[in-house]
Structures are given as C-alpha cells and as structure tokens.
Design a protein around this motif. Structure first.
Motif, PDB file in Angstrom:
ATOM      1  N   GLY A  98       0.827  -1.205   0.000  1.00  0.00           N
ATOM      2  CA  GLY A  98       0.000   0.000   0.000  1.00  0.00           C
ATOM      3  C   GLY A  98       0.858   1.250   0.000  1.00  0.00           C
ATOM      4  N   ASN A 121      -3.245   1.120  -4.225  1.00  0.00           N
ATOM      5  CA  ASN A 121      -4.089   0.575  -3.158  1.00  0.00           C
ATOM      6  C   ASN A 121      -5.378  -0.064  -3.645  1.00  0.00           C
ATOM      7  OD1 ASN A 121      -2.120   1.717  -1.575  1.00  0.00           O
ATOM      8  ND2 ASN A 121      -3.383   3.390  -0.822  1.00  0.00           N
ATOM      9  N   TYR A 160      -5.970   8.212   1.530  1.00  0.00           N
ATOM     10  CA  TYR A 160      -5.582   6.871   1.947  1.00  0.00           C
ATOM     11  C   TYR A 160      -6.769   6.088   2.513  1.00  0.00           C
ATOM     12  CZ  TYR A 160      -3.148   3.107   4.417  1.00  0.00           C
ATOM     13  OH  TYR A 160      -2.738   1.877   4.875  1.00  0.00           O
ATOM     14  N   LYS A 164      -8.633   2.595   1.102  1.00  0.00           N
ATOM     15  CA  LYS A 164      -8.806   1.399   1.924  1.00  0.00           C
ATOM     16  C   LYS A 164     -10.289   1.046   2.075  1.00  0.00           C
ATOM     17  CE  LYS A 164      -4.579   0.229   2.787  1.00  0.00           C
ATOM     18  NZ  LYS A 164      -4.043  -1.051   2.267  1.00  0.00           N
TER      19      LYS A 164
END
Length: 254
Positions: A98, A121, A160, A164
């Motif tokens: 990642g 990611n 981020y 995710k």
C-alpha cells in the motif's frame, strides 16, 4: 506439519514491516511463500532467507505496483517462481502492499498523488486478483490489509482511507462472488503498529502516548499481532468467515 502445509501464498509488499511479518508467519505454518517487493530486492531476499532459515520455503517476486504493466510483471515473476518449486496454483493471496502519502489533506492533495494512491491501493489489488482467479484453488483465501482509518477520521489525509474503504467494499463483494468456489475473502483493519516504516512517527513521545491513550489494550500494536490474525484467516480454522472485516487494532477509539 503446519496448518498451511502444502499451501502456496503470495504476499504483496512482503519484504518489510507488516508484510514481512505475514510472510514469515505463513512460512512457519508450512506455506510456500512468494514474497513480493516493489523496489527493495535486498529486503525481500532477506525475508525469504529468514523463512528458509526457519525451515520454510520462499521465493521473491519483484514488480513495482501502480505503474503500467505492473500486474503483467508480477505475474511473470510469480509464475517463474512457482515453476521452480513444481507449483502452478496458489491458495492464499494477501493484498498487503500500500501507499500512504501522509499529511496531504484535501486542500493540497494533487490529482497525481490521488491517482498514485488509487493505482497502488485499489487498482493493483483489483487486477491482480482478476489475473489470479484461474490459478487460485477452490477453497482458497484472499485477505486484504486495510486500516482503522476507514472507521475513524484520519488526521493524516483523506485519500488513503478512501482507498482502503474501496478495498473493503471490493473484499465484501468478492466474497459473495467467490462463495460458490469455497474461497473466503476478508479484510484486516490495522491500527497503530510499530514497524520500521512507522518508527519516525512513533519516536515522538507525545505522539506515541497519544496513540496508546486511544487504544483500549493500552499499547502500540506489534507486527505479530497482525500476522497472527492473517494466519488465522488463511487457515481452515476460519473456513466459515467471509465477507467481513476483522478489526486488529487493540481497540482504537472504541
């Protein structure tokens, strides 16, 4: 005989930190481990050697993710490594690699930075999974490493946790799709964890204590905390668990 004897695993980003811990744990449990790395071949080789010294089997696969042809490069290396060990299929796929560009709030994040995080990611795990499905044995396991930042607001940026969150939705949806093949798909949410990559952040006593104060179990997480949870999900003990997220954070912000 370990719980994973006879199994074959691929761990992306397996050369350092949490990825290395996962690779070593799966190796100790008996799996043949493909240790993927993006740029640090020496670290991946060291991880594979550590698995071998502990009585396991491993080989390295190099491919920078988030660039054109990344999945093609990874697959070529994986298939070559499998052939040397007399294998052609895998049983366990761990999406650990990642990219987190910290300290990039929405006001300053550039389109290029956003695209880079999405490419590593989200896009890479998606298309790597797509390519591997014919080589993933029925009854296999797919495990994605996610983040507590999908549950609590992150102070380090918005992109981020967004990526995710997408990975978690991907995992849940894929679990339903692959259920007829007996393949389980789950994600593991990681909290404040001590690795070589977080050492600088946790070296600040105030920051370290703040993170500990937010954690119900009263300490910073350790790599084996995460690796052990992944090993459980990879084993037959977790055969009836799919489409879920396991929170392996020690109880951050409960």
């Amino acid at each position: 005989m370990g719980k994973l004897s006879g199994k074959v695993a691929l761990v992306t980003g397996g050369s350092r930190g949490i990825g290395r811990g996962i690779a070593e744990r799966l190796g100790r449990d008996g799996a043949l481990v493909a240790v993927h790395y993006g740029r640090n071949e020496a670290a991946a080789t060291e991880t594979a050697a550590a698995i071998g010294e502990a009585g396991g089997r491993a080989f390295v696969v190099g491919a920078e993710l988030g660039v054109p042809g990344d999945v093609d490069t990874l697959m070529a290396g994986l298939e070559a490594g499998l052939r040397t060990h007399g294998e052609s299929m895998i049983d366990i796929l761990v999406h650990n690699a990642g990219l987190n560009l910290m300290g990039r709030p929405i006001e300053v994040l550039t389109p290029e930075e956003f695209d880079q995080m999405v490419a590593v990611n989200v896009k890479a795990p998606f298309f790597l999974t797509q390519r591997l499905l014919p080589q993933l044995r029925d009854g296999g396991r797919i495990i994605s490493i996610s983040s507590v930042s999908t549950r609590i607001a992150s102070a380090h940026g918005i992109a981020y946790p967004l990526t995710k969150g997408a990975l978690e939705v991907f995992s849940q949806t894929l679990a339903k799709h692959l259920g007829p093949r007996g393949i389980t798909v789950n994600s593991v949410a990681v909290g404040f964890t001590s690795t070589d990559m977080t050492a600088e952040v946790l070296a600040d006593p105030a920051n370290r204590e703040r993170n500990i104060s937010l954690t119900a179990l009263g300490r910073i997480g350790r790599v084996p905390d995460i690796a052990d949870a992944v090993a459980f999900l990879a084993s037959d003990d977790a055969r009836w668990i799919t489409g879920t997220k396991v929170d392996v954070t020690g109880g951050v912000s409960l």
